[in-house]
Design an enzyme around this catalytic site. Structure first.
Site, PDB file in Angstrom:
ATOM      1  N   ALA A  86       1.577  19.075  25.327  1.00 14.77           N
ATOM      2  CA  ALA A  86       1.326  17.655  25.570  1.00 14.77           C
ATOM      3  C   ALA A  86       0.923  17.034  24.236  1.00 14.77           C
ATOM      4  CB  ALA A  86       0.183  17.515  26.566  1.00 14.77           C
ATOM      5  N   GLY A 132       1.948  22.335  27.521  1.00 14.15           N
ATOM      6  CA  GLY A 132       2.912  21.581  28.314  1.00 14.15           C
ATOM      7  C   GLY A 132       4.346  21.964  28.013  1.00 14.15           C
ATOM      8  N   GLU A 174       4.929  24.907  30.113  1.00 12.04           N
ATOM      9  CA  GLU A 174       4.920  24.464  31.514  1.00 12.04           C
ATOM     10  C   GLU A 174       6.247  23.801  31.874  1.00 12.04           C
ATOM     11  OE1 GLU A 174       0.993  22.375  31.043  1.00 12.04           O
ATOM     12  OE2 GLU A 174       0.650  23.337  32.971  1.00 12.04           O
ATOM     13  N   GLU A 231      -4.366  25.923  26.226  1.00  8.82           N
ATOM     14  CA  GLU A 231      -5.240  24.806  26.625  1.00  8.82           C
ATOM     15  C   GLU A 231      -6.713  25.185  26.639  1.00  8.82           C
ATOM     16  OE1 GLU A 231      -2.360  25.570  27.926  1.00  8.82           O
ATOM     17  OE2 GLU A 231      -1.258  23.773  28.533  1.00  8.82           O
TER      18      GLU A 231
HETATM   19  N1  CAA Z   1       0.234  16.987  20.020  1.00  8.21           N
HETATM   20  C1  CAA Z   1       0.269  16.141  18.980  1.00  8.21           C
HETATM   21  N2  CAA Z   1       0.307  16.534  17.689  1.00  8.21           N
HETATM   22  C2  CAA Z   1       0.299  17.854  17.463  1.00  8.21           C
HETATM   23  C3  CAA Z   1       0.257  18.807  18.502  1.00  8.21           C
HETATM   24  C4  CAA Z   1       0.235  18.330  19.833  1.00  8.21           C
HETATM   25  N3  CAA Z   1       0.203  19.160  20.888  1.00  8.21           N
HETATM   26  N4  CAA Z   1       0.265  20.036  17.954  1.00  8.21           N
HETATM   27  C5  CAA Z   1       0.307  19.858  16.631  1.00  8.21           C
HETATM   28  N5  CAA Z   1       0.323  18.545  16.328  1.00  8.21           N
HETATM   29  C6  CAA Z   1       0.405  17.932  15.001  1.00  8.21           C
HETATM   30  C7  CAA Z   1      -0.793  18.278  14.144  1.00  8.21           C
HETATM   31  O1  CAA Z   1      -1.887  17.403  14.393  1.00  8.21           O
HETATM   32  C8  CAA Z   1      -0.208  18.111  12.739  1.00  8.21           C
HETATM   33  O2  CAA Z   1      -0.154  16.730  12.465  1.00  8.21           O
HETATM   34  P1  CAA Z   1      -0.322  16.179  10.965  1.00  8.21           P
HETATM   35  O3  CAA Z   1       0.752  16.857  10.163  1.00  8.21           O
HETATM   36  O4  CAA Z   1      -0.186  14.722  11.095  1.00  8.21           O
HETATM   37  O5  CAA Z   1      -1.694  16.622  10.560  1.00  8.21           O
HETATM   38  C9  CAA Z   1       1.226  18.604  12.907  1.00  8.21           C
HETATM   39  O6  CAA Z   1       1.506  18.509  14.311  1.00  8.21           O
HETATM   40  C10 CAA Z   1       1.451  20.031  12.457  1.00  8.21           C
HETATM   41  O7  CAA Z   1       0.453  20.845  13.075  1.00  8.21           O
HETATM   42  P2  CAA Z   1      -0.169  22.100  12.295  1.00  8.21           P
HETATM   43  O8  CAA Z   1      -0.651  21.657  10.951  1.00  8.21           O
HETATM   44  O9  CAA Z   1      -1.133  22.729  13.212  1.00  8.21           O
HETATM   45  O10 CAA Z   1       1.144  22.976  12.073  1.00  8.21           O
HETATM   46  P3  CAA Z   1       1.347  24.537  12.210  1.00  8.21           P
HETATM   47  O11 CAA Z   1       2.777  24.804  11.894  1.00  8.21           O
HETATM   48  O12 CAA Z   1       0.299  25.256  11.446  1.00  8.21           O
HETATM   49  O13 CAA Z   1       1.109  24.895  13.744  1.00  8.21           O
HETATM   50  C11 CAA Z   1       1.321  24.641  16.097  1.00  8.21           C
HETATM   51  C12 CAA Z   1       1.943  24.368  14.705  1.00  8.21           C
HETATM   52  C13 CAA Z   1       1.320  26.157  16.354  1.00  8.21           C
HETATM   53  C14 CAA Z   1       2.176  23.969  17.124  1.00  8.21           C
HETATM   54  C15 CAA Z   1      -0.140  24.130  16.108  1.00  8.21           C
HETATM   55  O14 CAA Z   1      -0.139  22.781  15.671  1.00  8.21           O
HETATM   56  C16 CAA Z   1      -0.801  24.151  17.453  1.00  8.21           C
HETATM   57  O15 CAA Z   1      -1.327  25.167  17.857  1.00  8.21           O
HETATM   58  N6  CAA Z   1      -0.806  23.003  18.148  1.00  8.21           N
HETATM   59  C17 CAA Z   1      -1.526  22.818  19.388  1.00  8.21           C
HETATM   60  C18 CAA Z   1      -0.780  23.368  20.520  1.00  8.21           C
HETATM   61  C19 CAA Z   1      -1.544  23.144  21.780  1.00  8.21           C
HETATM   62  O16 CAA Z   1      -2.730  23.350  21.855  1.00  8.21           O
HETATM   63  N7  CAA Z   1      -0.821  22.724  22.799  1.00  8.21           N
HETATM   64  C20 CAA Z   1      -1.386  22.531  24.082  1.00  8.21           C
HETATM   65  C21 CAA Z   1      -1.773  21.107  24.250  1.00  8.21           C
HETATM   66  S1  CAA Z   1      -2.445  20.857  25.853  1.00  8.21           S
HETATM   67  C22 CAA Z   1      -1.071  20.860  26.835  1.00  8.21           C
HETATM   68  O17 CAA Z   1       0.001  20.877  26.387  1.00  8.21           O
HETATM   69  C23 CAA Z   1      -1.154  20.926  28.325  1.00  8.21           C
HETATM   70  C24 CAA Z   1      -1.778  19.956  29.119  1.00  8.21           C
HETATM   71  O18 CAA Z   1      -1.585  19.989  30.296  1.00  8.21           O
HETATM   72  C25 CAA Z   1      -2.631  18.880  28.608  1.00  8.21           C
END
Ligand code: CAA
Length: 649
Positions: free
Chosen positions: A76, A115, A118, A138
């Site tokens: 998400a 997400g 999911e 999450e």
């Molecule tokens: N939403 C929005 N922006 C996101 C994002 C997300 N889920 N995940 C990463 N980004 C953004 C970061 O903020 C960063 O932005 P900037 O360049 O502007 O700073 C950019 O994407 C790159 O992120 P990283 O520097 O972390 O890049 P990476 O290559 O080292 O890692 C990644 C990539 C593995 C995807 C890591 O960013 C990560 O773990 N992201 C979070 C994933 C996550 O927690 N997802 C679950 C969200 S909750 C959900 O989905 C379910 C729900 O029901 C709410």
């Protein structure tokens, strides 16, 4: 779907986040929402619209979904969290996909997270690139998978494996996903080609639509929930999300799918509003924001770092060398004598062997890491290293001598660093002919358990050199925080001093430990220090006119934590550290401050700065002004009615 018509106008305004094409009888949907294909509102709108068109098109017999760019959907869009919901929300899109009247296949490359996974679970087939990872992280944001993940995953891979993925939050590699039954195949190469090929096969072989929501979540091990309850009580005290994850998975077994979804939604909303999740999300964003160093342009070129050298033979040198080997970077360790070098290498081997015994890594992995560590007895052997780190000398003069010698052998592009946090970087820089190449990298100890790396910028450290060590921190798996002097040590000294005085005033060691553990620390931050040795120059409680007696847990915590908050305000004001988020990460990753409280300054805002200010004045009244004077920044924020981050309450 009716809602798609009235959204079309909005959709036309949105950036092109996906493309739809037809390949024979396959409807092809390519998502393109850089950087990580997060399921933002424009993408949800576009996807719903594309799917409803493909569902209605009789020429389309199967649908293939994949992502452009570096990764499949990373989840998400967390930037939308805490804001008013924008419809369609993620569960709407996921359920719409589940009900597709024709087979849908998702091809995953990079990472399918939260997400993103999911959404893939609601597709009828999933395939993954051999190097892909799939996970539901999450829980690390203080949440649970809120778009059907807790209901579909147990139906697909069983309860225990689901609990491991959902509560552990650690993504699994593609081959493991295949053996769990999470994906139907693993591919090499291009996600688009693999997605189209699978969809064509689904048409040719008339593969039926297989909805995970229609499977049954069986409880093969009747006591697995009880087992997890005990485990959580032991390992996740203070956190909220793991306990709610457990309840949600239980609902998958006990309730029909639709009822389970409702339960999941209710638990998700509860978590979303919780202070624990707010704090964890704050920490998540801080960990990304920290890399943007104030005053350092984002496009500053970094020097390549392909190899390192460490000078020293003690624990710090060993630990720093291990950090590089763990990140698959070759590292040379230089000691003064053959005996010292042998002792150092022996300790390194012991470290990796005990890791094998603990199941931290396999013997083969340990051997790979060991092979990356090369011994050396002369400075000349360090000539090819990209970064040379002094990690041993005690005195400044001895350090300066090491730097002068490194300067003689280092190649023109080499960077010279000290691992000491509180040393004068400029004094070391002056010992070389290239002061711009000198910096400090202070690793929190032990580095295999603590992720903090304080990068200390000296007055003459070059922008490219600083950009390099910040980037290197990420390569090493660290949370790299830019500072002008070790803040971790400074804050620790302040809280240790208070702990020492509390002991002198009559608190017991157990009371201190208990108070900190109740607050959420695994152990008191100063537990590793011999408190008798802390701040020998501190005024004695006799001197201060304080009588020994019973001290409450509240006072213990207030004095140790408010002292840190006040000291952090002084460090911020003095420019030793630039942002409140830097302080929060330093204390979370350097001293185990509970992440579900967001760090000391996020916590301070929750408590209210006025409350903290008043408490400091009260301690000033009791103990005098030498150590208990409100920092001018704190005073100013209170006067202005602000917090470190936002408006104070
Ligand atoms: N939403 C929005 N922006 C996101 C994002 C997300 N889920 N995940 C990463 N980004 C953004 C970061 O903020 C960063 O932005 P900037 O360049 O502007 O700073 C950019 O994407 C790159 O992120 P990283 O520097 O972390 O890049 P990476 O290559 O080292 O890692 C990644 C990539 C593995 C995807 C890591 O960013 C990560 O773990 N992201 C979070 C994933 C996550 O927690 N997802 C679950 C969200 S909750 C959900 O989905 C379910 C729900 O029901 C709410």
């Amino acid at each position: 779907m009716a809602r798609c018509a009235w959204r079309r106008a909005e959709l036309e305004m949105a950036p092109p986040v996906l493309t739809v094409a037809q390949h024979g009888a396959v409807g092809a949907v390519a998502l393109n929402n850089p950087p990580v294909n997060a399921l933002s509102h424009p993408l949800r709108l576009a996807l719903l619209d594309a799917l409803s068109n493909l569902y209605a098109d009789p020429a389309v017999q199967a649908i293939a979904v994949w992502c452009e760019g570096r990764t499949f959907i990373a989840g998400a869009d967390i930037r939308e969290f805490g804001k008013p919901a924008l419809l369609p929300d993620l569960p709407d899109v996921v359920e719409f996909l589940d009900r597709a009247p024709k087979p849908v296949v998702a091809a995953i490359h990079g990472t399918a997270l939260g997400g993103g996974l999911e959404l893939a679970l609601a597709c009828h087939f999933r395939i993954a690139a051999a190097d892909a990872k799939l996970g539901l992280p999450e829980v690390t944001l203080g949440l649970l998978p809120g778009a059907g993940g807790t209901q579909r995953l147990p139906r697909l891979i069983g309860v225990r494996a689901s609990l491991e993925m959902i509560i552990g939050g650690v993504p699994v590699p593609a081959h493991q996903a295949l053996s769990l039954g999470l994906v139907d195949g693993v591919f090499e190469g291009d996600a688009k080609a693999a997605a189209l090929a699978f969809a064509e096969r689904a048409i040719a072989e008339k593969l039926p639509v297989r909805r995970v929501s229609e499977l049954c979540a069986r409880l093969d091990e009747p006591l697995v929930f009880e087992e997890y309850e005990e485990k959580l009580a032991r390992e996740w005290r203070g956190f909220l999300a793991p306990f709610r994850c457990l309840r949600a998975v239980r609902a998958a077994v006990e309730l029909p799918f639709d009822e389970g979804l409702k339960r999941e939604r209710q638990l998700f909303s509860e978590l979303m509003a919780s202070s624990e999740s707010k704090a964890q999300r704050h920490a998540f964003f801080a960990e990304r924001e920290v890399a943007k160093v104030p005053g350092l342009p984002e496009n500053t070129p970094a020097r390549p770092v392909r190899s390192a050298a460490v000078v020293g033979e003690g624990a710090t040198a060993r630990e720093v060398a291990q950090c590089f080997a763990d990140a698959q970077l070759p590292v040379t360790v230089l000691a003064e004598t053959a005996d010292a070098l042998d002792r150092c290498l022996y300790a390194i081997r012991e470290h990796y062997t005990s890791g094998v015994a603990r199941g931290q890594w396999s013997r083969a992995e340990a051997d790979v890491r060991l092979a990356l560590i090369r011994p050396a007895l002369s400075y000349e052997e360090l000539a090819s290293a990209d970064i040379l780190i002094e990690a041993g000398a005690e005195e400044l003069d001895a350090k300066r001598e090491v730097f002068a010698r490194l300067d003689k052998v280092g190649k023109p592009s080499a960077i010279f660093a000290t691992s000491a946090g509180s040393v004068d970087v400029d004094a070391l820089a002056a010992a070389t002919r290239r002061p711009e190449a000198v910096v400090a990298m202070h690793f929190a100890s032990p580095p295999d358990r603590k992720k903090l790396l304080e990068n200390v910028r000296g007055g003459s450290t070059g922008a490219d050199v600083f950009a390099t060590v910040m980037k290197l921190g990420k390569t090493l798996g660290k949370v790299a925080v830019p500072v002008r002097g070790s803040v971790a040590e400074r804050l620790l000294a302040r809280s240790s001093r208070e702990a020492y005085l509390l002991l002198e005033e009559g608190a017991s060691r157990e009371e201190l430990d208990r108070a900190f553990q109740e607050f959420g620390f695994r152990q008191a931050p100063f537990a590793s220090l011999g408190l008798a040795a802390v701040d020998a120059g501190s005024p004695q409680p006799q001197e201060l006119g304080v009588r020994r007696g019973k001290i409450s847990a509240d006072e213990i915590l207030e004095r140790c934590i408010y002292a840190v908050i006040n000291e952090a305000a002084l460090a911020l004001e003095g420019g030793v550290v630039a942002r409140p988020l830097d302080v929060d990460l330093i204390w979370i990753h350097g001293h185990d401050f509970p992440v579900y409280r967001g760090g000391p300054l996020f916590f301070a805002d929750q408590v209210g700065l006025r409350t903290i200010y008043d408490a400091i004045l009260e301690y000033q009244r009791r103990f005098g002004g030498q150590h208990w004077s409100p920092a001018p920044l704190l005073e100013r924020l209170v006067e202005e009615g602000r917090g470190f981050y936002a408006q104070a309450r």
